[in-house]
Design a protein around this motif. Structure first.
Motif, short mmCIF file in Angstrom:
data_model
loop_
_atom_site.label_atom_id
_atom_site.label_comp_id
_atom_site.label_asym_id
_atom_site.label_seq_id
_atom_site.Cartn_x
_atom_site.Cartn_y
_atom_site.Cartn_z
N THR A 7 74.76 92.84 0.38
CA THR A 7 75.08 91.48 -0.03
C THR A 7 74.72 90.49 1.07
OG1 THR A 7 76.90 92.30 -1.39
CG2 THR A 7 76.94 89.96 -0.81
N ILE A 8 74.99 90.85 2.30
CA ILE A 8 74.69 89.97 3.43
C ILE A 8 73.18 89.77 3.55
CG2 ILE A 8 74.78 89.79 5.94
CD1 ILE A 8 77.51 91.27 5.76
N ILE A 9 72.40 90.82 3.42
CA ILE A 9 70.95 90.72 3.54
C ILE A 9 70.37 89.87 2.42
CG2 ILE A 9 68.80 92.03 3.40
CD1 ILE A 9 70.24 94.28 4.93
N VAL A 10 70.81 90.10 1.19
CA VAL A 10 70.32 89.32 0.05
C VAL A 10 70.71 87.85 0.22
CG1 VAL A 10 70.58 88.95 -2.43
CG2 VAL A 10 70.25 91.26 -1.54
N SER A 11 71.91 87.59 0.68
CA SER A 11 72.35 86.21 0.90
C SER A 11 71.51 85.51 1.95
CB SER A 11 73.82 86.18 1.32
OG SER A 11 74.63 86.71 0.30
N LEU A 12 71.21 86.20 3.04
CA LEU A 12 70.38 85.62 4.10
C LEU A 12 68.97 85.32 3.60
CD1 LEU A 12 71.51 87.68 7.21
CD2 LEU A 12 72.04 85.30 6.68
N ILE A 13 68.42 86.21 2.79
CA ILE A 13 67.09 85.98 2.22
C ILE A 13 67.11 84.76 1.29
CG2 ILE A 13 65.34 86.93 0.65
CD1 ILE A 13 65.99 89.70 1.88
N LEU A 14 68.12 84.67 0.44
CA LEU A 14 68.23 83.52 -0.46
C LEU A 14 68.39 82.21 0.30
CD1 LEU A 14 70.44 84.92 -3.35
CD2 LEU A 14 68.04 84.27 -3.46
N ILE A 15 69.20 82.23 1.34
CA ILE A 15 69.38 81.03 2.16
C ILE A 15 68.05 80.62 2.80
CG2 ILE A 15 70.44 80.17 4.29
CD1 ILE A 15 72.96 81.79 3.46
N ALA A 16 67.29 81.59 3.28
CA ALA A 16 65.99 81.30 3.90
C ALA A 16 65.02 80.70 2.88
CB ALA A 16 65.40 82.56 4.52
N VAL A 17 64.99 81.24 1.67
CA VAL A 17 64.09 80.74 0.63
C VAL A 17 64.47 79.32 0.22
CG1 VAL A 17 63.39 81.05 -1.78
CG2 VAL A 17 63.42 83.00 -0.24
N VAL A 18 65.74 79.08 0.01
CA VAL A 18 66.21 77.75 -0.39
C VAL A 18 65.91 76.74 0.72
CG1 VAL A 18 68.27 76.36 -0.89
CG2 VAL A 18 67.93 78.55 -2.02
N THR A 19 66.13 77.11 1.97
CA THR A 19 65.84 76.23 3.10
C THR A 19 64.35 75.91 3.16
OG1 THR A 19 67.71 77.15 4.33
CG2 THR A 19 66.02 75.98 5.60
N ALA A 20 63.50 76.91 2.95
CA ALA A 20 62.05 76.68 2.98
C ALA A 20 61.62 75.73 1.86
CB ALA A 20 61.31 78.01 2.86
N VAL A 21 62.20 75.88 0.68
CA VAL A 21 61.87 75.00 -0.44
C VAL A 21 62.30 73.56 -0.13
CG1 VAL A 21 62.46 74.46 -2.85
CG2 VAL A 21 61.89 76.80 -2.19
#
Length: 55
Positions: free
Chosen positions: A11-25
């Protein structure tokens, strides 16, 4: 603490990936807005609101 971290690692890894994608967008959208690019990517010359939203 270590047990909790191990149990929730996926869950932590998936959350960090999602946060990175949203930040990049968001960063890309801000950069595009500052450079005057439209959200549709085709410019404003044929837009019904041409001349109303950008100076």
């Amino acid at each position: 603490m270590l047990a909790w971290l191990a149990e929730n690692l996926g869950t932590i890894i998936v959350s960090l990936i999602l946060i990175a994608v949203v930040t990049a967008v968001i960063v890309k959208m801000v950069k595009d807005k500052k450079s005057g690019k439209g959200s549709c990517g085709c410019g404003c010359e044929h837009c019904a609101m041409h001349g109303k939203c950008h100076k």
